[in-house]
Design a protein around this motif. Structure first.
Motif, PDB file in Angstrom:
ATOM      1  N   ALA A   4       0.823  -1.219   0.000  1.00  0.00           N
ATOM      2  CA  ALA A   4       0.000   0.000   0.000  1.00  0.00           C
ATOM      3  C   ALA A   4       0.852   1.262   0.000  1.00  0.00           C
ATOM      4  O   ALA A   4       0.365   2.344  -0.230  1.00  0.00           O
ATOM      5  CB  ALA A   4      -0.939  -0.020   1.192  1.00  0.00           C
ATOM      6  N   ILE A   5       2.155   1.098   0.260  1.00  0.00           N
ATOM      7  CA  ILE A   5       3.038   2.258   0.278  1.00  0.00           C
ATOM      8  C   ILE A   5       3.588   2.490  -1.128  1.00  0.00           C
ATOM      9  O   ILE A   5       4.047   1.549  -1.780  1.00  0.00           O
ATOM     10  CB  ILE A   5       4.183   2.031   1.295  1.00  0.00           C
ATOM     11  N   PRO A   6       3.554   3.734  -1.598  1.00  0.00           N
ATOM     12  CA  PRO A   6       4.061   4.002  -2.951  1.00  0.00           C
ATOM     13  C   PRO A   6       5.541   3.656  -3.086  1.00  0.00           C
ATOM     14  O   PRO A   6       6.311   3.789  -2.136  1.00  0.00           O
ATOM     15  CB  PRO A   6       3.865   5.511  -3.106  1.00  0.00           C
ATOM     16  N   TRP A  43       6.310   7.451  -9.199  1.00  0.00           N
ATOM     17  CA  TRP A  43       5.881   6.742  -7.987  1.00  0.00           C
ATOM     18  C   TRP A  43       4.655   5.935  -8.343  1.00  0.00           C
ATOM     19  O   TRP A  43       3.712   6.468  -8.939  1.00  0.00           O
ATOM     20  CB  TRP A  43       5.584   7.728  -6.861  1.00  0.00           C
ATOM     21  N   ILE A  45       1.853   2.443  -7.302  1.00  0.00           N
ATOM     22  CA  ILE A  45       1.326   1.485  -6.330  1.00  0.00           C
ATOM     23  C   ILE A  45       1.463   0.106  -6.949  1.00  0.00           C
ATOM     24  O   ILE A  45       1.053  -0.094  -8.103  1.00  0.00           O
ATOM     25  CB  ILE A  45      -0.170   1.774  -6.027  1.00  0.00           C
ATOM     26  N   VAL A  46       2.060  -0.826  -6.220  1.00  0.00           N
ATOM     27  CA  VAL A  46       2.309  -2.168  -6.751  1.00  0.00           C
ATOM     28  C   VAL A  46       1.486  -3.198  -5.991  1.00  0.00           C
ATOM     29  O   VAL A  46       1.425  -3.186  -4.764  1.00  0.00           O
ATOM     30  CB  VAL A  46       3.814  -2.515  -6.656  1.00  0.00           C
ATOM     31  N   ILE A  52      -0.165  -0.917 -10.495  1.00  0.00           N
ATOM     32  CA  ILE A  52      -1.579  -0.745 -10.884  1.00  0.00           C
ATOM     33  C   ILE A  52      -1.983   0.713 -11.029  1.00  0.00           C
ATOM     34  O   ILE A  52      -2.992   1.022 -11.642  1.00  0.00           O
ATOM     35  CB  ILE A  52      -2.548  -1.451  -9.891  1.00  0.00           C
ATOM     36  N   SER A  53      -1.206   1.625 -10.441  1.00  0.00           N
ATOM     37  CA  SER A  53      -1.570   3.032 -10.553  1.00  0.00           C
ATOM     38  C   SER A  53      -0.343   3.905 -10.325  1.00  0.00           C
ATOM     39  O   SER A  53       0.577   3.525  -9.606  1.00  0.00           O
ATOM     40  CB  SER A  53      -2.657   3.372  -9.527  1.00  0.00           C
ATOM     41  N   ARG A  54      -0.369   5.073 -10.950  1.00  0.00           N
ATOM     42  CA  ARG A  54       0.714   6.025 -10.784  1.00  0.00           C
ATOM     43  C   ARG A  54       0.250   7.072  -9.786  1.00  0.00           C
ATOM     44  O   ARG A  54      -0.901   7.491  -9.815  1.00  0.00           O
ATOM     45  CB  ARG A  54       1.005   6.676 -12.138  1.00  0.00           C
ATOM     46  N   LEU A  55       1.151   7.491  -8.908  1.00  0.00           N
ATOM     47  CA  LEU A  55       0.800   8.487  -7.897  1.00  0.00           C
ATOM     48  C   LEU A  55       0.825   9.883  -8.503  1.00  0.00           C
ATOM     49  O   LEU A  55       1.766  10.231  -9.198  1.00  0.00           O
ATOM     50  CB  LEU A  55       1.821   8.412  -6.771  1.00  0.00           C
ATOM     51  N   ASP A  56      -0.212  10.655  -8.231  1.00  0.00           N
ATOM     52  CA  ASP A  56      -0.268  12.027  -8.735  1.00  0.00           C
ATOM     53  C   ASP A  56       0.202  12.981  -7.633  1.00  0.00           C
ATOM     54  O   ASP A  56      -0.428  13.094  -6.582  1.00  0.00           O
ATOM     55  CB  ASP A  56      -1.711  12.351  -9.151  1.00  0.00           C
ATOM     56  N   GLU A  57       1.315  13.639  -7.916  1.00  0.00           N
ATOM     57  CA  GLU A  57       1.942  14.465  -6.887  1.00  0.00           C
ATOM     58  C   GLU A  57       1.066  15.648  -6.467  1.00  0.00           C
ATOM     59  O   GLU A  57       0.956  15.973  -5.299  1.00  0.00           O
ATOM     60  CB  GLU A  57       3.302  14.970  -7.389  1.00  0.00           C
ATOM     61  N   ASP A  59      -2.230  15.877  -6.557  1.00  0.00           N
ATOM     62  CA  ASP A  59      -3.338  15.402  -5.738  1.00  0.00           C
ATOM     63  C   ASP A  59      -2.867  15.030  -4.335  1.00  0.00           C
ATOM     64  O   ASP A  59      -3.568  15.278  -3.347  1.00  0.00           O
ATOM     65  CB  ASP A  59      -4.027  14.200  -6.398  1.00  0.00           C
ATOM     66  N   ALA A  60      -1.674  14.421  -4.262  1.00  0.00           N
ATOM     67  CA  ALA A  60      -1.127  14.068  -2.944  1.00  0.00           C
ATOM     68  C   ALA A  60      -0.937  15.334  -2.117  1.00  0.00           C
ATOM     69  O   ALA A  60      -1.280  15.383  -0.933  1.00  0.00           O
ATOM     70  CB  ALA A  60       0.207  13.342  -3.105  1.00  0.00           C
ATOM     71  N   GLN A  61      -0.417  16.383  -2.770  1.00  0.00           N
ATOM     72  CA  GLN A  61      -0.186  17.643  -2.072  1.00  0.00           C
ATOM     73  C   GLN A  61      -1.501  18.254  -1.584  1.00  0.00           C
ATOM     74  O   GLN A  61      -1.601  18.728  -0.459  1.00  0.00           O
ATOM     75  CB  GLN A  61       0.549  18.625  -3.010  1.00  0.00           C
TER      76      GLN A  61
ATOM     77  N   MET B   1       8.467  11.668  -1.846  1.00  0.00           N
ATOM     78  CA  MET B   1       7.110  11.615  -2.406  1.00  0.00           C
ATOM     79  C   MET B   1       6.221  10.584  -1.685  1.00  0.00           C
ATOM     80  O   MET B   1       5.005  10.725  -1.623  1.00  0.00           O
ATOM     81  CB  MET B   1       7.194  11.284  -3.899  1.00  0.00           C
ATOM     82  N   HIS B 200      -7.521   0.312  -3.700  1.00  0.00           N
ATOM     83  CA  HIS B 200      -6.793  -0.200  -4.861  1.00  0.00           C
ATOM     84  C   HIS B 200      -7.682  -0.940  -5.851  1.00  0.00           C
ATOM     85  O   HIS B 200      -7.381  -0.972  -7.043  1.00  0.00           O
ATOM     86  CB  HIS B 200      -5.581  -1.011  -4.401  1.00  0.00           C
ATOM     87  N   THR B 254      -7.516  10.632  -4.243  1.00  0.00           N
ATOM     88  CA  THR B 254      -7.308  11.110  -5.617  1.00  0.00           C
ATOM     89  C   THR B 254      -5.867  10.952  -6.074  1.00  0.00           C
ATOM     90  O   THR B 254      -5.602  10.937  -7.275  1.00  0.00           O
ATOM     91  CB  THR B 254      -7.712  12.589  -5.738  1.00  0.00           C
ATOM     92  N   ARG B 255      -4.927  10.847  -5.119  1.00  0.00           N
ATOM     93  CA  ARG B 255      -3.531  10.719  -5.551  1.00  0.00           C
ATOM     94  C   ARG B 255      -3.273   9.393  -6.245  1.00  0.00           C
ATOM     95  O   ARG B 255      -2.300   9.252  -6.983  1.00  0.00           O
ATOM     96  CB  ARG B 255      -2.570  10.922  -4.365  1.00  0.00           C
ATOM     97  N   ARG B 258      -8.107   7.538 -10.130  1.00  0.00           N
ATOM     98  CA  ARG B 258      -8.697   8.471 -11.090  1.00  0.00           C
ATOM     99  C   ARG B 258     -10.188   8.135 -11.206  1.00  0.00           C
ATOM    100  O   ARG B 258     -10.563   6.967 -11.072  1.00  0.00           O
ATOM    101  CB  ARG B 258      -8.056   8.334 -12.471  1.00  0.00           C
ATOM    102  N   ASN B 262      -8.375   2.582 -14.120  1.00  0.00           N
ATOM    103  CA  ASN B 262      -7.226   2.260 -14.985  1.00  0.00           C
ATOM    104  C   ASN B 262      -7.755   1.629 -16.280  1.00  0.00           C
ATOM    105  O   ASN B 262      -8.087   0.436 -16.314  1.00  0.00           O
ATOM    106  CB  ASN B 262      -6.297   1.290 -14.235  1.00  0.00           C
TER     107      ASN B 262
END
Lengths: 74, 370
Positions: A4-6, A43, A45-46, A52-57, A59-61, B1, B200, B254-255, B258, B262
């Motif tokens: 669950a950790i990027p 970054w 998520i695996v 499975i997904s790319r982290l959006d910086e 949105d994280a901010q 990050m 997820h 949201t980070r 989407r 996917n």
């Protein structure tokens, strides 16, 4: 099964759409078939060996800003 | 990050809990929220959020979000039969799956036939590597999972077909998250105030598949991440939705998630698999809640290749009440076996086996008498 950790992408084999991520300091073999245009430094998520997904910086901010705002108001 | 520490900051968590307590005061009690995902259950208990939330008037209950747990015993038994009754079969699966007790024991305790073995893998890809390396063995990947895992299994079937591997097939136990939510709401067995949707699974499917929950049932829900701050933000969203009388599918993750999910993963799932009515442990048959391989991939479907004919009933072993735990109507600690006959060392049911299982999580973080 779910990390669950990027993790950061550190190696890419573009032909096989595989590579490696850095998960808390450990290099882990990862399949990138489920994401388009993965780049080193992304970054992700695996889950079970697949990104499975790319982290959006941005949105994280935004989420972190919201958390800080709530903390400051209390 | 990664910055996970910021989502666990003590001051932030305290402020979020205070906000939850304040918002809850204006609402009719009780407020019971189902965390649909086993990994959410883990965060809730690992960080002690359960008791902190109880003080704020929020009760958290676990749902059916553990794929190892909801896979019926008959499917696990089919896997055991494959390695015990057939020579030269290597059954590859995730570690948790090997310890699930059935009428035939577990995969871990099974005595494989000559040349056969059970092999624990971390990724579906390792099972395909086995098939490439061991052409004299029949490799069966016992693949279990929700939408998070399903696309990777679709990739495996496509790769096997592309390479024309004749010694590889997948015994699939593939489950979709939205249909059991409908089943839980329709049964009305457990009075809930909102759903915490799995982060997820949502990264794959997006927001749309949950919209029926708000539209048809007027029921709040939120997609949340897996840090304590994420979960508490999600709960604030559910309380807001109740207070405003405006149930919706909110997204506080949201980070990673989407709105559309996917699309690459969704296309792969549609290409290789199709929906089927599936039987869940505890919940029984739910229409359209599972996936099976399309006819063109049947050569890689273990059920077809080995003519398995599994009839699942989804009933627990005698005494085990995992089914009720998975429906959210029984707290693990209320099961008479919990912490006594049923422990992580000697589990009586899958919820005490899987690291996402509600019973194991309760035992691990709250103790045998939790």
């Amino acid at each position: 099964m779910c990390l669950a950790i990027p993790s950061m992408v550190i190696e890419i084999d573009e032909v096989h759409r595989t590579g490696k991520i850095d998960y808390l300091g450990t290099k882990v073999k990862t399949n990138f078939a489920l994401l388009d245009d993965v780049r080193i430094g992304d970054w992700v998520i695996v889950h079970a060996g697949f990104a499975i997904s790319r982290l959006d910086e941005e949105d994280a901010q935004e989420t972190l800003d919201l958390l800080r705002e709530i903390a400051e108001k209390s | 990050m990664a910055r996970t520490n910021e989502f666990r900051d003590k001051k932030v968590i305290g402020a979020l809990l205070a906000r939850i307590a304040e918002n809850k005061r204006s609402l009719p009690s009780p407020c019971r929220i189902m965390e649909v995902c086993g990994t959410h259950t883990m965060t809730v208990h690992r960080y002690g959020l359960q008791s902190m939330l109880e003080k704020a008037g929020i009760e958290m209950v676990s749902g059916p979000g553990c794929p190892v747990c909801i896979t019926p015993g008959e499917v696990h038994e089919a896997a055991i039969r494959l390695v015990t009754e057939n020579e030269n079969v290597i059954l590859a699966t995730f570690g948790d799956m090997t310890r699930v007790p059935t009428h035939l024991g577990s995969l871990q305790n099974a005595v494989p036939a000559k040349g056969s073995a059970v092999k624990i893998v971390y990724s579906p890809e390792e099972s395909l590597d086995l098939a490439r390396q061991k052409s004299n063995k029949e490799i069966v990947f016992f693949g279990v999972g929700f939408e998070t895992t399903i696309p990777s299994i679709a990739v495996m079937a496509k790769a096997a077909a592309g390479e024309e591997l004749s010694n590889y097939s997948i015994l699939s136990a593939l489950w979709l998250i939205p249909p059991p939510l409908r089943a839980i709401l329709e049964s009305g067995e457990v009075k809930l105030s909102g759903f915490l949707y799995p982060g997820h699974v949502s990264a794959i499917i997006g927001q749309e598949p949950y919209t029926f929950v708000a539209r048809e049932f007027g029921f709040p829900g939120v997609i949340a991440g897996f840090e304590p701050g994420d979960i508490l933000l999600g709960i604030i969203s559910i309380l807001d939705q109740i207070r405003e009388g405006r149930p919706r599918v909110a997204n506080e993750y949201t980070r990673v998630v989407r709105p559309e999910g996917n699309p690459v993963a969704q296309a792969l799932m549609r290409e290789v698999l199709e929906p089927k009515d599936a039987c869940w442990r505890g919940l029984g048959v739910i229409p359209g809640s599972g996936l099976k391989f399309k006819a063109e991939y049947s050569a890689y479907d273990t059920e077809v290749k080995h003519d398995l004919r599994i009839t699942a009933r989804g009933i627990d072993l005698p005494g085990c009440r995992c089914g009720e735990v998975l429906r959210g109507i029984l707290l693990p600690s209320r099961c008479p076996l919990f912490g006594k006959k049923c422990t992580p060392e000697s589990p009586c049911g899958p919820c005490m086996v899987s690291f996402e299982g509600a019973c194991l999580v309760h035992y691990k973080y709250r103790g045998p008498k939790s």
